[in-house]
Design a protein around this motif. Structure first.
Motif, mmCIF file in Angstrom:
data_model
loop_
_atom_site.group_PDB
_atom_site.id
_atom_site.type_symbol
_atom_site.label_atom_id
_atom_site.label_comp_id
_atom_site.label_asym_id
_atom_site.label_seq_id
_atom_site.Cartn_x
_atom_site.Cartn_y
_atom_site.Cartn_z
ATOM 1 N N ARG A 121 0.828 -1.216 0.000
ATOM 2 C CA ARG A 121 0.000 0.000 0.000
ATOM 3 C C ARG A 121 0.856 1.257 0.000
ATOM 4 N N VAL A 122 1.906 1.279 0.812
ATOM 5 C CA VAL A 122 2.780 2.450 0.876
ATOM 6 C C VAL A 122 3.480 2.658 -0.464
ATOM 7 N N ALA B 287 5.741 5.246 -3.868
ATOM 8 C CA ALA B 287 6.918 4.816 -4.631
ATOM 9 C C ALA B 287 6.594 3.588 -5.461
ATOM 10 N N PRO B 288 5.826 3.758 -6.539
ATOM 11 C CA PRO B 288 5.416 2.602 -7.345
ATOM 12 C C PRO B 288 6.577 1.769 -7.892
ATOM 13 N N LEU B 289 7.735 2.374 -8.056
ATOM 14 C CA LEU B 289 8.875 1.620 -8.570
ATOM 15 C C LEU B 289 9.348 0.536 -7.592
ATOM 16 N N LEU B 290 8.978 0.652 -6.329
ATOM 17 C CA LEU B 290 9.382 -0.342 -5.338
ATOM 18 C C LEU B 290 8.478 -1.571 -5.306
#
Length: 135
Positions: A59-60, A65-68
């Motif tokens: 969720r975070v 940080a969608p790349l993570l």
């Protein structure tokens, strides 16, 4: 209910396998084998923390940080190992910087493979052979 219990057992077995192989192959990662109760605590705590950390980290990452997103599993494994290593009764010690880098990687890979294999063998096979239920 049986499937849920099998999933819990698979998750605990995969955590145990990952921790044992990290102990065998990662220098600076040690399980206190004289205290079997500590190892059992480590397995249960690791599995619980990872099952909570994975959706939270997802969720975070989706929000900030969608790349993570691709690394969520390894991040959750690192957090779980951190909690287990800090817990005095868990019987797991990580003493070197290299072990902090390698242990999450080993545990993550091993637990993913063991989870996949045991799920196919115990749960998916059982679901395929079960008689159809009436609607």
């Amino acid at each position: 209910m049986k499937t849920r219990l099998l999933r819990v057992l698979v998750y605990l077995a995969s955590a145990a396998a990952g921790l044992v192989l990290a102990d065998l192959f990662v220098g600076g990662f040690r399980i206190s084998w004289l205290d079997w109760w500590g190892f059992l605590v480590a397995i249960v705590v690791f599995a619980i923390v990872q099952s909570l950390a994975t959706p939270l980290a997802t969720r975070v990452a989706e929000k900030h940080a969608p790349l993570l997103l691709g690394g969520i599993g390894i991040i959750a494994t690192f957090v779980s190992l951190l909690v287990v290593a800090v817990l005095p009764s868990a019987g797991v010690r990580i003493t070197t910087a290299a072990a902090w880098f390698l242990a999450p990687l080993v545990v993550w890979i091993v637990s993913a493979i063991v989870t996949w294999v045991l799920t196919v063998v115990l749960i998916d096979r059982r679901a395929r052979t079960a008689p159809p239920t009436k609607s």
